[in-house]
Design a protein around this motif. Sequence first.
Motif, PDB file in Angstrom:
ATOM      1  N   ASN A 233       0.831  -1.201   0.000  1.00 39.90           N
ATOM      2  CA  ASN A 233       0.000   0.000   0.000  1.00 39.90           C
ATOM      3  C   ASN A 233       0.866   1.251   0.000  1.00 39.90           C
ATOM      4  OD1 ASN A 233       0.528   0.851   2.865  1.00 39.90           O
ATOM      5  ND2 ASN A 233      -0.460  -1.114   3.295  1.00 39.90           N
ATOM      6  N   ASP A 234       0.239   2.369  -0.333  1.00 40.47           N
ATOM      7  CA  ASP A 234       0.970   3.631  -0.464  1.00 40.47           C
ATOM      8  C   ASP A 234       1.486   4.158   0.874  1.00 40.47           C
ATOM      9  OD1 ASP A 234       0.498   3.594  -3.170  1.00 40.47           O
ATOM     10  OD2 ASP A 234      -1.292   4.854  -3.069  1.00 40.47           O
TER      11      ASP A 234
ATOM     12  N   TRP B  82       2.920   2.355   3.114  1.00 41.47           N
ATOM     13  CA  TRP B  82       3.939   1.442   3.648  1.00 41.47           C
ATOM     14  C   TRP B  82       5.168   2.227   4.118  1.00 41.47           C
ATOM     15  CZ3 TRP B  82       4.000  -3.376   5.243  1.00 41.47           C
ATOM     16  CH2 TRP B  82       5.232  -3.969   5.526  1.00 41.47           C
TER      17      TRP B  82
END
Length: 348
Positions: A268-269, A271
């Motif tokens: 995911n962005d 992270w």
Amino acid sequence: MKNQVTVALASFGMSGKVFHGPLLKVNHNFRVKLVLERSKTLSKELFPDATIVKTYDDILTDNEVELVVVNTPDKYHYTMVKQALEAEKHVVVEKPATLRSAELQELIELAKAKGLAFTVFQNRRWDGDFRTVQKVIEEARFGRLIEFESHYDRYRTEITPGTWKEEGDEYGGVLYNLGSHMVDQAYVLFGKPQTVTAHLKTVRKGGEVADYYDIRLDYDGFSALLKCSYLVMDPGPRYIINGEYGTFKKWGIDGQEDLLKAGNLPENDDWGKEDVDWWGTLVYTENDEHVEELVETIPGDYRIFYDKLYEAIRNDKALPVDPAEALEVLKILEACLLSNKERRTVIL
């Protein structure tokens, strides 16, 4: 996916399950075809389509396999990497690449002669705290660097019997384990030191290998202090950087490993982002004014390692970790052993 790199994992213990497996799982430029598991089938959860093999020869003789990840105990690295290179495979090896610098030099020359990518998994170059430290040092708002201090402390009173990291000779213990990361970070920041002074100890009752080190790397005009102990219940700052006009401090440690251990995939962005409560503090003077500010942590991102490796294999770009740098790190670790053994400062 077209032009994927076909991969084999040489083991599926902690390193395979927590680091390499998840990172390869989310990177669609790689396809894991084979996993070496002699008695278990743990890799099926991440790689249901991969084939579990029982011997390393099954990996070496598979013509589809282009990349071998050697993530076995340290003492097997040299032999297994050499076999993979001789079988015309690209190689990722866990740190330390080998136990002795002469062995690593041989492997570097072999990989070069065969035109193969050979790199070392120094994932903590992409810790969020370390990436932030790099930026703070580059900006140097604290002025001339005086002292850099890094800690990797834990609190583990127990000793797990039968664990290879808890037994062995001088190459066992924390120096070649956690020390490989910390010396690598110092090398990335500052290059080769002028001198090395190291003290190693066993602080836990019943311990067989070093679980404490205090390393001093001296450079021209400043020093880097690297410290680790398994008996620190209440750790202080992870990094302390003192300059002529200020100080940077950073508590806590990059959270990616804990997320991966909990079974999270790095996809995911958000992270690697760190909560503001753990951001570092920078205190310095500027134009005779006292300045205090929070320094936002740059997100950690271990995914960058395999992104860079793909580019190196397919597009002849730079390796994520140059093995020549790993060689210098290994020579510093060897100097630490010598310094501790002879109770003296070693000149490089």
